[in-house]
Design a protein around this motif. Structure first.
Motif, PDB file in Angstrom:
ATOM      1  N   THR A 277       8.165   8.431  56.115  1.00 48.27           N
ATOM      2  CA  THR A 277       7.588   6.986  55.875  1.00 48.27           C
ATOM      3  C   THR A 277       6.692   6.645  56.988  1.00 48.27           C
ATOM      4  OG1 THR A 277       9.871   6.433  54.762  1.00 48.27           O
ATOM      5  CG2 THR A 277       8.555   4.658  55.817  1.00 48.27           C
ATOM      6  N   THR A 552      13.658  -0.813  50.295  1.00 55.34           N
ATOM      7  CA  THR A 552      13.862  -0.139  51.499  1.00 55.34           C
ATOM      8  C   THR A 552      15.350   0.376  51.788  1.00 55.34           C
ATOM      9  OG1 THR A 552      14.681  -2.487  52.526  1.00 55.34           O
ATOM     10  CG2 THR A 552      12.517  -1.895  53.220  1.00 55.34           C
ATOM     11  N   ASP A 554      18.478   1.418  54.055  1.00 63.12           N
ATOM     12  CA  ASP A 554      19.181   0.973  55.600  1.00 63.12           C
ATOM     13  C   ASP A 554      20.756   0.977  55.396  1.00 63.12           C
ATOM     14  OD1 ASP A 554      19.233   0.710  58.314  1.00 63.12           O
ATOM     15  OD2 ASP A 554      19.185  -1.160  58.061  1.00 63.12           O
ATOM     16  N   ALA A 618      11.044   4.253  48.128  1.00 64.40           N
ATOM     17  CA  ALA A 618      11.826   4.236  49.216  1.00 64.40           C
ATOM     18  C   ALA A 618      12.252   5.373  49.788  1.00 64.40           C
ATOM     19  CB  ALA A 618      12.958   3.176  49.351  1.00 64.40           C
TER      20      ALA A 618
END
Length: 716
Positions: A277, A552, A554, A618
């Protein structure tokens, strides 16, 4: 003796000596006695044997002989069964094979007398690889060393914490859920920058490696794709470091996938790919601010732009138009000449944003330069125009080549001259036909403004279209409005309009009184926040896109965020995991035009999200990169440990589970279909009974009797 089963009590009888004098004294006394008997044996004295018996009785009595009876309780032999549940054990059918072997071994252990089998699990452990011996050493803390029969590990052999010297002497047996030594291809990143400057480029360095018992060499096809765009394929040599240079074209994250072609017979293609990324960042934001004339809003603009350390501001204020002739000497007109040719012809492309603050066309900029600004916007630039009364005048920029890109036009060809510089906010009326509305009004959001990220959630809105912001008093009327009207003023007239023009963007603020908020007039408003958002939207900040789908990863979760200007229910998104499986899930509304969804990430790789119109990507890195770097099942890494403990390695796939046997320490290596566990014969003494064989009351009469017999024999 060896107990047949744990807990059995056995009795052992023996003789124990507890000497009344030191051993050296006892030995010395014996030697002296024998030396004294030598003459008697040479002379063949009749009582010589009786004398020897007396010496033996004295030495035996002094040595303290005791009859000992001990009771022992046998202790079980304990074997440790280690079940590897790290990430690499999820490849193919390894987990199922290991679980079947565990079940078989546990069942075998129940049938072996005096054997306990304790099972421990080695879980996934972050980014440290398989920490097997950390778990083994913790378990050995509860096992006495003289009871440890052996360690049996169900693992692929990829052990990260192999010790140079084990802390145990029992055999270590490795059972591998595969048919034999395996091969694997991997793509390994050597250098992968996480950030790049917009307009520049980044260079990735990688290598394709083939792992196995034999060096294979050859070449592999590497596919490189970015944000789902068409991929490029390059044939590279295996084992040679490769480089690829990628341009950074936009701000925000960009997902790059590198994937090597599969190797025939390899374990798994999971580690054939790597995901990077790259976050595009702007080095410095170059902003050109041109104020058409001094006014209170000019200071608000300067304060906002100068407070941002990431902004390089170039500011010019037109103090005197060129058509005004008051006989002032040229050397007193300004500190520097206005460099219009340099700014609007040679260096215009260097600016990220141009702001025209109450600028009017009085011959300061030739039409060719204004056309250059319009061309700059169409080619990807950004323009923000803050309009005052000059926008409704005959010198309005709307009547120049710049008017072709503006999202609104004035309603009249020109305002009276006495309205041009009217600064006070307390005027009650405007002349009819001036194209200017002069009245107290509170700026409020349109329906689009409530949904657009630029104006949604501004301080004080709390989802309300009419926040309690301070009043403004002047609004420039506009017609031929197109684009997105986010704010409106008096009589629901457009106040803030944003629009896409070609590859660039334009913003039009139809009032010059936002500075009132900066001075907290009538309670003020979010002046700095609004202008900052508008400026960053014009410079294409991804987080402020009005129609955006982002994803995203996380904390082990995939978070999907959707922004839309279109009314309606939240979309149903299609989520494609790295294995190609697709799930369709509805998103949840959290605000006007704003929906979100969070799902757990179950595997590493590239995740794709689509709402039918837009697509987002992602990247999920592997939870334990060392664990996935080498996916082979191999006994090579643990070979030295196995040899040093007289253990063994067995391949389970397609074969029967080896039999457990308790054997003598010399036989623990096992055979083709069995493994040996060390028989320790450990025990605990539960009781001891001592019975003196020559107690004083018996030893003294016996000694006197022998002496008497010896005297009578010699007296004959």
């Amino acid at each position: 003796m060896n107990a047949a089963a744990s807990g059995v009590v056995s009795t052992v009888t023996g003789v124990h000596f507890a000497a009344a004098v030191p051993l050296w004294a006892l030995a010395g006394l014996g030697l002296l006695g024998l030396a004294a008997l030598i003459p008697a044996f040479r002379a063949r004295t009749p009582g010589r044997w009786w004398r020897l018996l007396v010496l033996a009785l004295v030495l035996g009595w002094l040595s303290g002989p005791n009859l000992v009876r001990q009771q022992w309780r046998a202790q079980p032999d304990i074997a440790l069964l280690v079940l590897d549940k790290s990430g690499s054990m999820s490849v193919h059918h390894r987990a199922a094979i290991a679980e079947a072997a565990r079940t078989a071994l546990v069942a075998q252990a129940r049938t072996i007398p005096n054997l306990q089998l304790r099972t421990i699990t080695v879980p996934e452990d972050g980014a440290a690889g398989t920490q097997m011996f950390g778990a083994i050493n913790a378990a050995l803390g509860d096992i006495p060393p003289d009871q440890l029969a052996g360690i049996v590990a169900l693992s692929d052999g990829q052990i990260a914490d192999l010790p140079a010297k084990p802390g145990f002497t029992a055999p270590f047996h490795l059972l591998l859920p595969a048919r034999g030594e395996e091969t694997d291809r991997r793509l390994r990143l050597i250098d992968a920058p996480r950030y790049g400057v917009v307009g520049g480029s980044v260079t990735l360095r990688y290598v394709v490696e083939d792992l196995g018992p034999v060096t294979l060499g050859g070449s592999a096809d590497v596919t490189i794709s970015r944000d789902g765009a068409p991929a490029t394929v390059t044939n590279v040599a295996v084992g040679a470091v490769q480089s690829v240079t990628l341009p950074v074209t936009r701000e925000g994250p960009s997902v790059v996938l590198l994937a090597a072609s599969a190797l025939a017979g390899e374990v798994s293609p999971v580690n054939n790919q790597q995901i990077v990324t790259i976050n595009g960042v702007r080095d410095r934001l170059r902003v050109l601010l041109i104020s058409g004339q001094p006014d209170p809003g000019e200071r608000a603009w300067r304060r906002l732009l100068k407070s941002d350390p990431a902004v390089d501001l170039v500011h010019f204020t037109i103090l005197r138009p060129p058509d005004k002739d008051d006989l002032t000497p040229l050397d007193q007109l300004a500190l520097i000449a206005f460099p219009e040719q340099e700014l609007f012809e040679r260096k215009i492309a260097n600016f990220d944003l141009i702001i025209l603050d109450r600028f009017q066309n009085r011959g300061i900029l030739p039409a060719a330069y204004l056309a250059n600004i319009a061309r700059y916007v169409r080619n990807g630039g950004a323009l923000l125009l803050e309009a005052g009364p000059e926008f409704a005048s005959p010198q309005s920029l709307a009547h120049t080549p710049l008017g072709t890109i503006l999202p609104g036009q004035p309603t009249t060809p020109g305002a009276p001259d006495d309205m041009m510089d009217f600064p006070a906010p307390l005027v009650d009326v405007a002349p009819a036909g001036s194209g200017i509305t002069v009245a107290a009004f509170r700026p409020r959001l349109t329906d689009l403004g409530l949904r657009d990220p630029v104006t949604a959630d501004l301080s004080g809105t709390e989802g309300q279209a009419t926040p309690d912001w301070g009043h403004w008093y002047r609004l420039i009327d506009a017609q031929s409005v197109h684009g997105q009207v986010l704010m409106q003023g008096a009589e629901d007239r457009p106040l803030l309009i944003l629009d896409h023009v070609g590859q660039g963007r334009v913003g039009l603020l139809l009032s010059d009184q936002i500075w009132l908020w900066a001075r907290e007039h009538d309670g003020g408003g979010p002046q700095a926040e609004l202008l900052r958002r508008v400026a960053h939207w014009l410079m294409k900040e991804p987080a402020l896109e009005e129609n955006r789908l982002s994803a995203t990863i996380d904390g082990g979760a995939l978070t999907i965020d959707e922004r839309s200007l279109l009314p309606g229910p939240p979309p149903v998104v299609a989520i494609t995991d790295p294995a190609g499986m697709v799930r369709r899930l509805p998103m949840s509304t959290i605000g006007a035009g704003h929906a979100t969804l969070s799902v757990p990430v179950t595997q590493p790789g590239l995740w794709r999200v689509s709402d039918g119109t837009r697509t987002a990507y992602a990247a999920s890195d592997t939870a334990d990169p060392p664990e996935w770097a080498d996916l082979r099942a191999t006994a090579t890494k643990a070979g030295a440990l196995i040899a040093s403990t007289s253990g063994s390695a067995h391949w389970l796939e397609g074969a029967a589970v080896p039999q457990l046997r308790l054997v003598a320490p010399a036989d623990v290596g096992g055979g083709f279909d069995w493994i040996g566990l060390r028989r320790n014969s450990a025990h605990v003494t539960t009781g001891i009974a001592l019975t003196p064989l020559l107690p004083p009351w018996a030893a003294l009469p016996l000694l006197l009797g022998v002496l008497l017999l010896a005297w009578r024999r010699e007296a004959r």
